[in-house]
Design a protein around this motif. Structure first.
Motif, PDB file in Angstrom:
ATOM      1  N   ASP A  32       6.698 -31.697 -46.804  1.00  0.00           N
ATOM      2  CA  ASP A  32       5.859 -31.805 -48.003  1.00  0.00           C
ATOM      3  C   ASP A  32       5.941 -30.570 -48.899  1.00  0.00           C
ATOM      4  N   ALA A  33       7.004 -29.803 -48.775  1.00  0.00           N
ATOM      5  CA  ALA A  33       7.149 -28.552 -49.523  1.00  0.00           C
ATOM      6  C   ALA A  33       7.076 -28.786 -51.037  1.00  0.00           C
ATOM      7  N   VAL A  34       6.540 -27.768 -51.725  1.00  0.00           N
ATOM      8  CA  VAL A  34       6.441 -27.786 -53.183  1.00  0.00           C
ATOM      9  C   VAL A  34       7.205 -26.578 -53.710  1.00  0.00           C
ATOM     10  N   TRP A  35       8.039 -26.799 -54.732  1.00  0.00           N
ATOM     11  CA  TRP A  35       8.849 -25.748 -55.344  1.00  0.00           C
ATOM     12  C   TRP A  35       8.539 -25.731 -56.834  1.00  0.00           C
ATOM     13  N   VAL A  36       8.138 -24.578 -57.350  1.00  0.00           N
ATOM     14  CA  VAL A  36       7.814 -24.436 -58.770  1.00  0.00           C
ATOM     15  C   VAL A  36       8.721 -23.362 -59.358  1.00  0.00           C
ATOM     16  N   THR A  37       9.414 -23.717 -60.428  1.00  0.00           N
ATOM     17  CA  THR A  37      10.239 -22.757 -61.153  1.00  0.00           C
ATOM     18  C   THR A  37      10.224 -23.150 -62.620  1.00  0.00           C
ATOM     19  N   GLY A  38       9.872 -22.211 -63.472  1.00  0.00           N
ATOM     20  CA  GLY A  38       9.773 -22.516 -64.899  1.00  0.00           C
ATOM     21  C   GLY A  38       8.778 -23.629 -65.126  1.00  0.00           C
ATOM     22  N   THR A  39       9.182 -24.662 -65.845  1.00  0.00           N
ATOM     23  CA  THR A  39       8.309 -25.804 -66.100  1.00  0.00           C
ATOM     24  C   THR A  39       8.552 -26.933 -65.110  1.00  0.00           C
ATOM     25  N   THR A  40       9.370 -26.690 -64.104  1.00  0.00           N
ATOM     26  CA  THR A  40       9.722 -27.713 -63.124  1.00  0.00           C
ATOM     27  C   THR A  40       8.923 -27.541 -61.840  1.00  0.00           C
ATOM     28  N   THR A  41       8.303 -28.621 -61.403  1.00  0.00           N
ATOM     29  CA  THR A  41       7.635 -28.666 -60.100  1.00  0.00           C
ATOM     30  C   THR A  41       8.202 -29.854 -59.348  1.00  0.00           C
ATOM     31  N   VAL A  42       8.724 -29.602 -58.157  1.00  0.00           N
ATOM     32  CA  VAL A  42       9.222 -30.688 -57.311  1.00  0.00           C
ATOM     33  C   VAL A  42       8.523 -30.600 -55.968  1.00  0.00           C
ATOM     34  N   SER A  43       8.348 -31.744 -55.353  1.00  0.00           N
ATOM     35  CA  SER A  43       7.701 -31.746 -54.040  1.00  0.00           C
ATOM     36  C   SER A  43       8.325 -32.818 -53.158  1.00  0.00           C
ATOM     37  N   GLY A  44       8.334 -32.513 -51.881  1.00  0.00           N
ATOM     38  CA  GLY A  44       8.899 -33.432 -50.902  1.00  0.00           C
ATOM     39  C   GLY A  44      10.392 -33.255 -50.743  1.00  0.00           C
ATOM     40  N   ARG A  45      10.873 -33.701 -49.614  1.00  0.00           N
ATOM     41  CA  ARG A  45      12.265 -33.520 -49.233  1.00  0.00           C
ATOM     42  C   ARG A  45      13.252 -34.154 -50.221  1.00  0.00           C
ATOM     43  N   ALA A  46      12.980 -35.361 -50.691  1.00  0.00           N
ATOM     44  CA  ALA A  46      13.919 -36.041 -51.583  1.00  0.00           C
ATOM     45  C   ALA A  46      14.068 -35.291 -52.913  1.00  0.00           C
ATOM     46  N   GLU A  47      12.952 -34.879 -53.513  1.00  0.00           N
ATOM     47  CA  GLU A  47      13.014 -34.161 -54.784  1.00  0.00           C
ATOM     48  C   GLU A  47      13.671 -32.787 -54.623  1.00  0.00           C
ATOM     49  N   LEU A  48      13.350 -32.095 -53.534  1.00  0.00           N
ATOM     50  CA  LEU A  48      13.963 -30.789 -53.289  1.00  0.00           C
ATOM     51  C   LEU A  48      15.463 -30.913 -53.085  1.00  0.00           C
ATOM     52  N   THR A  49      15.876 -31.917 -52.333  1.00  0.00           N
ATOM     53  CA  THR A  49      17.302 -32.131 -52.093  1.00  0.00           C
ATOM     54  C   THR A  49      18.033 -32.373 -53.410  1.00  0.00           C
ATOM     55  N   ALA A  50      17.467 -33.213 -54.270  1.00  0.00           N
ATOM     56  CA  ALA A  50      18.092 -33.501 -55.564  1.00  0.00           C
ATOM     57  C   ALA A  50      18.158 -32.246 -56.433  1.00  0.00           C
ATOM     58  N   LEU A  51      17.081 -31.473 -56.468  1.00  0.00           N
ATOM     59  CA  LEU A  51      17.044 -30.243 -57.270  1.00  0.00           C
ATOM     60  C   LEU A  51      18.130 -29.268 -56.834  1.00  0.00           C
ATOM     61  N   PHE A  52      18.188 -28.984 -55.535  1.00  0.00           N
ATOM     62  CA  PHE A  52      19.152 -28.001 -55.046  1.00  0.00           C
ATOM     63  C   PHE A  52      20.585 -28.518 -55.104  1.00  0.00           C
ATOM     64  N   ALA A  53      20.791 -29.790 -54.854  1.00  0.00           N
ATOM     65  CA  ALA A  53      22.151 -30.347 -54.938  1.00  0.00           C
ATOM     66  C   ALA A  53      22.682 -30.212 -56.363  1.00  0.00           C
ATOM     67  N   GLU A  54      21.854 -30.528 -57.352  1.00  0.00           N
ATOM     68  CA  GLU A  54      22.268 -30.411 -58.747  1.00  0.00           C
ATOM     69  C   GLU A  54      22.540 -28.960 -59.124  1.00  0.00           C
ATOM     70  N   ALA A  55      21.667 -28.042 -58.709  1.00  0.00           N
ATOM     71  CA  ALA A  55      21.859 -26.620 -59.018  1.00  0.00           C
ATOM     72  C   ALA A  55      23.157 -26.105 -58.398  1.00  0.00           C
ATOM     73  N   MET A  56      23.405 -26.482 -57.163  1.00  0.00           N
ATOM     74  CA  MET A  56      24.605 -26.010 -56.479  1.00  0.00           C
ATOM     75  C   MET A  56      25.877 -26.523 -57.152  1.00  0.00           C
ATOM     76  N   ARG A  57      25.819 -27.759 -57.661  1.00  0.00           N
ATOM     77  CA  ARG A  57      26.978 -28.340 -58.352  1.00  0.00           C
ATOM     78  C   ARG A  57      27.149 -27.759 -59.744  1.00  0.00           C
ATOM     79  N   GLY A  58      26.056 -27.678 -60.494  1.00  0.00           N
ATOM     80  CA  GLY A  58      26.150 -27.337 -61.900  1.00  0.00           C
ATOM     81  C   GLY A  58      26.095 -25.860 -62.225  1.00  0.00           C
ATOM     82  N   LEU A  59      25.231 -25.112 -61.521  1.00  0.00           N
ATOM     83  CA  LEU A  59      25.018 -23.707 -61.868  1.00  0.00           C
ATOM     84  C   LEU A  59      25.783 -22.731 -60.982  1.00  0.00           C
ATOM     85  N   LEU A  60      26.215 -23.181 -59.815  1.00  0.00           N
ATOM     86  CA  LEU A  60      26.921 -22.330 -58.851  1.00  0.00           C
ATOM     87  C   LEU A  60      26.171 -21.013 -58.603  1.00  0.00           C
TER      88      LEU A  60
END
Length: 119
Positions: A32-60
């Protein structure tokens, strides 16, 4: 949780992040983790996975820890994040504040100098 445990949790998080090991990174979060950065708040495993997967692909992104302070189930970390945004490599000072539960990250709030949004 001892300060050594909190230190180990944050170092494992940063190592998995830098290795772009999404499986190891997600293992470090509560369900049930919650991650807040800038104006983005994500919570739960599915949202966190999507956030980090996209960052790893796009921002390196990669992180470098400069200072880490822990106490009980809390950790505060000063870091440098290096990332690629619109083809340009950037280095940003950031701070992150973690709350831990059962040896994993339950919540985090990240501040990037000026803003936590990458713009």
């Amino acid at each position: 949780m001892t300060p050594t445990d909190a230190t180990a949790v944050v170092h494992a998080h940063v190592r998995a992040f830098n290795d772009r090991d999404l499986h190891a990174l997600m293992a470090g979060f509560t369900d049930d983790a919650v991650w807040v950065t800038g104006t983005t708040t994500v919570s739960g495993r599915a949202e966190l996975t999507a956030l980090f997967a996209e960052a790893m692909r796009g921002l390196l992104p990669t992180l470098q820890i400069h200072h880490l302070i822990t106490g009980g189930d809390r950790a505060a970390c000063e870091m440098t994040e290096t990332l690629t945004y619109h083809g340009e490599r950037r280095t940003c000072p950031i701070t992150a504040f973690y709350r831990l539960r059962d040896g994993r990250i339950a919540s985090a709030k990240v501040y990037r100098e000026g803003s936590a949004d990458v713009v």
